[in-house]
Motif scaffolding. Structure first.
Motif, PDB file in Angstrom:
ATOM      1  N   LEU A 169      47.534  89.345  21.334  1.00 55.45           N
ATOM      2  CA  LEU A 169      46.662  90.531  21.416  1.00 55.45           C
ATOM      3  C   LEU A 169      45.707  90.329  20.208  1.00 55.45           C
ATOM      4  O   LEU A 169      44.733  90.875  20.255  1.00 55.45           O
ATOM      5  CB  LEU A 169      47.572  91.633  20.756  1.00 55.45           C
ATOM      6  CG  LEU A 169      48.810  91.896  21.676  1.00 55.45           C
ATOM      7  CD1 LEU A 169      49.676  93.119  20.974  1.00 55.45           C
ATOM      8  CD2 LEU A 169      48.528  92.435  23.051  1.00 55.45           C
ATOM      9  N   PHE A 222      55.118  95.726  23.209  1.00 50.89           N
ATOM     10  CA  PHE A 222      53.982  94.749  23.393  1.00 50.89           C
ATOM     11  C   PHE A 222      54.276  93.756  24.782  1.00 50.89           C
ATOM     12  O   PHE A 222      53.864  92.580  24.732  1.00 50.89           O
ATOM     13  CB  PHE A 222      54.005  93.754  22.214  1.00 50.89           C
ATOM     14  CG  PHE A 222      53.806  94.443  21.021  1.00 50.89           C
ATOM     15  CD1 PHE A 222      52.392  95.158  20.723  1.00 50.89           C
ATOM     16  CD2 PHE A 222      54.693  94.770  20.119  1.00 50.89           C
ATOM     17  CE1 PHE A 222      52.365  95.744  19.541  1.00 50.89           C
ATOM     18  CE2 PHE A 222      54.491  95.389  18.946  1.00 50.89           C
ATOM     19  CZ  PHE A 222      53.108  95.885  18.444  1.00 50.89           C
ATOM     20  N   GLN A 280      48.259  99.150  23.876  1.00 48.10           N
ATOM     21  CA  GLN A 280      49.091  98.130  22.843  1.00 48.10           C
ATOM     22  C   GLN A 280      48.930  98.730  21.438  1.00 48.10           C
ATOM     23  O   GLN A 280      47.790  98.976  20.798  1.00 48.10           O
ATOM     24  CB  GLN A 280      48.420  96.742  22.767  1.00 48.10           C
ATOM     25  CG  GLN A 280      48.561  96.195  24.039  1.00 48.10           C
ATOM     26  CD  GLN A 280      50.036  95.668  24.497  1.00 48.10           C
ATOM     27  OE1 GLN A 280      50.919  95.557  23.721  1.00 48.10           O
ATOM     28  NE2 GLN A 280      50.311  95.821  25.679  1.00 48.10           N
ATOM     29  N   PRO A 281      49.899  98.912  20.849  1.00 43.97           N
ATOM     30  CA  PRO A 281      51.496  99.117  21.565  1.00 43.97           C
ATOM     31  C   PRO A 281      51.578 100.066  22.341  1.00 43.97           C
ATOM     32  O   PRO A 281      51.020 100.986  22.375  1.00 43.97           O
ATOM     33  CB  PRO A 281      52.175  99.128  20.091  1.00 43.97           C
ATOM     34  CG  PRO A 281      51.547 100.102  19.137  1.00 43.97           C
ATOM     35  CD  PRO A 281      50.255  99.595  19.501  1.00 43.97           C
ATOM     36  N   ARG A 282      52.591  99.607  23.252  1.00 44.90           N
ATOM     37  CA  ARG A 282      52.767 100.666  24.489  1.00 44.90           C
ATOM     38  C   ARG A 282      53.507 101.880  23.970  1.00 44.90           C
ATOM     39  O   ARG A 282      54.873 101.763  23.708  1.00 44.90           O
ATOM     40  CB  ARG A 282      53.589  99.866  25.486  1.00 44.90           C
ATOM     41  CG  ARG A 282      53.712 100.843  26.888  1.00 44.90           C
ATOM     42  CD  ARG A 282      54.665 100.077  27.953  1.00 44.90           C
ATOM     43  NE  ARG A 282      54.144  98.934  28.377  1.00 44.90           N
ATOM     44  CZ  ARG A 282      54.678  98.130  29.128  1.00 44.90           C
ATOM     45  NH1 ARG A 282      56.071  98.291  29.503  1.00 44.90           N
ATOM     46  NH2 ARG A 282      54.067  96.898  29.467  1.00 44.90           N
ATOM     47  N   VAL A 342      48.475  95.011  16.262  1.00 45.33           N
ATOM     48  CA  VAL A 342      49.851  95.955  16.371  1.00 45.33           C
ATOM     49  C   VAL A 342      49.928  97.175  15.701  1.00 45.33           C
ATOM     50  O   VAL A 342      50.915  98.117  15.983  1.00 45.33           O
ATOM     51  CB  VAL A 342      50.841  94.848  15.866  1.00 45.33           C
ATOM     52  CG1 VAL A 342      51.013  93.681  16.765  1.00 45.33           C
ATOM     53  CG2 VAL A 342      50.756  94.787  14.456  1.00 45.33           C
ATOM     54  N   ASN A 377      47.442  99.355  29.904  1.00 47.56           N
ATOM     55  CA  ASN A 377      48.368  98.833  28.990  1.00 47.56           C
ATOM     56  C   ASN A 377      48.093  98.845  27.754  1.00 47.56           C
ATOM     57  O   ASN A 377      47.855  97.941  27.048  1.00 47.56           O
ATOM     58  CB  ASN A 377      48.913  97.309  29.390  1.00 47.56           C
ATOM     59  CG  ASN A 377      50.434  97.055  28.978  1.00 47.56           C
ATOM     60  OD1 ASN A 377      51.056  97.600  28.776  1.00 47.56           O
ATOM     61  ND2 ASN A 377      50.272  95.718  28.759  1.00 47.56           N
ATOM     62  N   ASP A 420      54.052  92.945  29.042  1.00 44.36           N
ATOM     63  CA  ASP A 420      52.900  92.928  29.966  1.00 44.36           C
ATOM     64  C   ASP A 420      52.706  94.250  30.712  1.00 44.36           C
ATOM     65  O   ASP A 420      53.688  95.244  30.547  1.00 44.36           O
ATOM     66  CB  ASP A 420      53.297  91.882  31.125  1.00 44.36           C
ATOM     67  CG  ASP A 420      53.276  90.490  30.245  1.00 44.36           C
ATOM     68  OD1 ASP A 420      52.346  90.205  29.541  1.00 44.36           O
ATOM     69  OD2 ASP A 420      53.895  89.575  31.070  1.00 44.36           O
ATOM     70  N   GLU A 421      51.942  94.459  31.356  1.00 45.46           N
ATOM     71  CA  GLU A 421      51.496  95.764  31.961  1.00 45.46           C
ATOM     72  C   GLU A 421      52.631  96.109  32.956  1.00 45.46           C
ATOM     73  O   GLU A 421      53.046  95.277  33.812  1.00 45.46           O
ATOM     74  CB  GLU A 421      50.074  95.513  32.617  1.00 45.46           C
ATOM     75  CG  GLU A 421      49.490  96.810  33.493  1.00 45.46           C
ATOM     76  CD  GLU A 421      48.521  96.550  34.551  1.00 45.46           C
ATOM     77  OE1 GLU A 421      48.189  97.510  35.227  1.00 45.46           O
ATOM     78  OE2 GLU A 421      47.843  95.362  34.369  1.00 45.46           O
ATOM     79  N   PRO A 425      46.532 103.501  19.843  1.00 44.65           N
ATOM     80  CA  PRO A 425      46.402 103.114  21.213  1.00 44.65           C
ATOM     81  C   PRO A 425      45.541 104.222  21.999  1.00 44.65           C
ATOM     82  O   PRO A 425      45.178 103.950  23.249  1.00 44.65           O
ATOM     83  CB  PRO A 425      47.835 102.848  21.815  1.00 44.65           C
ATOM     84  CG  PRO A 425      48.673 103.728  20.977  1.00 44.65           C
ATOM     85  CD  PRO A 425      48.076 103.899  19.610  1.00 44.65           C
ATOM     86  N   ILE A 445      52.837  89.328  20.577  1.00 48.80           N
ATOM     87  CA  ILE A 445      52.037  89.830  19.608  1.00 48.80           C
ATOM     88  C   ILE A 445      50.768  88.863  19.224  1.00 48.80           C
ATOM     89  O   ILE A 445      49.797  89.637  19.196  1.00 48.80           O
ATOM     90  CB  ILE A 445      52.847  90.139  18.396  1.00 48.80           C
ATOM     91  CG1 ILE A 445      54.044  91.218  18.668  1.00 48.80           C
ATOM     92  CG2 ILE A 445      52.090  90.490  17.136  1.00 48.80           C
ATOM     93  CD1 ILE A 445      54.833  91.451  17.260  1.00 48.80           C
TER      94      ILE A 445
END
Length: 439
Positions: free
Chosen positions: A397, A205, A193-195, A44, A191, A207-208, A48, A394
């Motif tokens: 991941l 966090f 993470q985090p977005r 987290v 995707n 889904d795509e 990214p 979370i």
């Protein structure tokens, strides 16, 4: 010499296997607790986009004023539509994109699938090169298609698998919100993470995303936001309906800009302050508006992306590891007391204090290696239960990879060797004359 120390250590373990196993298990449990929580924390709190993050920035403008009513009375995370479009038209950055989340219904053009809900984003063409979005087929749309409000769409690899069985769907059509859109690209499982580009809406966090539409087309089709829509009590739409909302002081549009160097960052900061001051002089703001320009990692910190429970769990796990180390120190000291006669004989036969220290540090290293292997097994089990402590989005991941394996083994060996320093020094101070007399 190291091989000799290891040989002596192994002989010592054979004489008291129960104590050796107990130390290995204690270290394994402590290391597993630490590495399991660290795996979640790493997932987290990572960068990214490590090779681009220093060039990506989020501009903010205090458009709601002192009575903004946002949590902590912060500057709004998003911009009004009017401000976002004004900054986009200024083209003060190398690349830029306005973004907002969309939720709508996909209607397949065959009888094999029923209509289903999908989530995506409205963005500009710069979204894809700015954020290094990979494509399996095709590419993103162009600036000219933004200007033309073109009926184009980029879809995810997952959606492409559902609708087209994974084949190249570029040029085919997909229906969204009652309109047909031509597919220009299939995003290849992207995707981050985090977005980072949508943490303010709570989708950091998630889904795509299923699809991406031109921002101009989404606005033209009146596609409402699926994210924040902050309107203070004093801000009313200037007119009813969609156009009234677009021209209101409601904040709902995210903006990202790419600034390649410090000079560009300074220049954009001055531009942003100048824009806000101009809005105040025009009478729109009756306060001195604050502005903020945050790079990607600063933005994630500002948004508090790392959940508090992750920090607390990591601290508790580290504390537990310290307790395990203290217990290991005690057990190592107990082994030394039981082997004082052996140490005395070795000293009498000419072994130096350094030799004795090396022997017991080798034993500690072997305990650490055993604890690391045990810790890896327990970490694997711990990964299965992370959703009991953390949000499932979370927890999923956290993964065991080569880096985590190496860190687990290194931590176990290093921590145990450090814990073994004091017992080894105590062993080296054993007086051979006393031990020989007692024998």
């Amino acid at each position: 010499m190291i091989a000799y120390y290891v040989q002596i250590a192994l002989l010592g373990f054979r004489r008291s296997p129960g104590l050796a196993v107990l130390m290995i298990v204690i270290m394994g449990v402590g290391v597993a607790a630490s590495m399991t929580t660290y795996a979640v924390f790493r997932a987290v709190s990572g960068n990214p986009l490590p090779d681009r993050s220093a060039q990506l920035f989020v501009p903010q403008i205090d458009s709601l004023g002192p009575q903004r009513g946002t949590p902590g009375n912060k500057i709004p995370d998003e911009l009004t539509y009017a401000d976002a479009m004004a900054l986009m038209r200024a083209r003060a950055a190398q690349r830029q994109t306005a973004i907002y989340p969309i939720a709508d219904t996909i209607v397949p053009h065959d009888d094999a699938h029923r209509a289903f809900a999908a989530n995506g984003y409205a963005a500009y063409a710069d979204f894809f090169p700015m954020f290094e979005v990979p494509f399996l087929f095709g590419h993103g749309w162009s600036d000219s298609e933004d200007s033309a409000r073109a009926n184009v769409i980029a879809i995810s690899r997952r959606l492409n698998n559902v609708l087209f069985g994974g084949t190249n769907s570029v040029g085919r059509m997909v229906e969204l919100h009652g309109r047909d859109y031509r597919i220009v690209g299939v995003v290849d499982g992207w995707n981050p993470q985090p977005r980072f580009y949508d943490v303010s809406n709570g989708f950091g966090f998630a889904d795509e995303p299923d699809f991406y539409l031109p921002f101009t087309r989404a606005v033209d089709q009146h596609l409402d936001t699926n994210g924040n829509n902050a309107c203070s009590g004093s801000t009313k739409a200037v007119a009813p309906g969609w156009d009234g909302w677009l021209h209101s002081e409601c904040v709902w549009v995210s903006l990202w800009v790419q600034l390649p160097d410090a000079k560009a960052v300074s220049g954009y900061g001055q531009f942003l302050r100048g824009y806000a001051d101009q809005q105040q002089r025009s009478g729109r703001f009756h306060w001195s508006p604050q502005v903020r320009l945050s790079d990607l990692m600063t933005w994630l910190d500002y948004e508090g992306v790392v959940p508090p429970e992750t920090w607390m769990s990591l601290l508790v796990a580290v504390g537990f590891l310290v307790v395990c180390l203290v217990n290991t120190v005690g057990l190592l000291l107990a082994r030394i007391m039981r082997r004082a006669g052996e140490i005395g004989v070795r000293r009498a036969l000419g072994a130096s204090r350094g030799d004795i220290c090396g022997q017991f540090l080798a034993e500690a290293a072997l305990v650490g290696m055993g604890g690391g292997v045990c810790g890896l097994a327990l970490t694997g089990l711990g990964m299965l239960g992370t959703d009991l402590l953390f949000d499932p989005a979370i927890a999923r991941l956290a993964r065991i990879d080569a880096r985590l394996v190496a860190m687990t083994l290194l931590l176990a060996v290093a921590a145990t060797v450090i814990a073994g320093i004091y017992p080894a020094l105590r062993a080296a101070r054993v007086q051979p004359s006393w031990q020989l007399k007692s024998q």
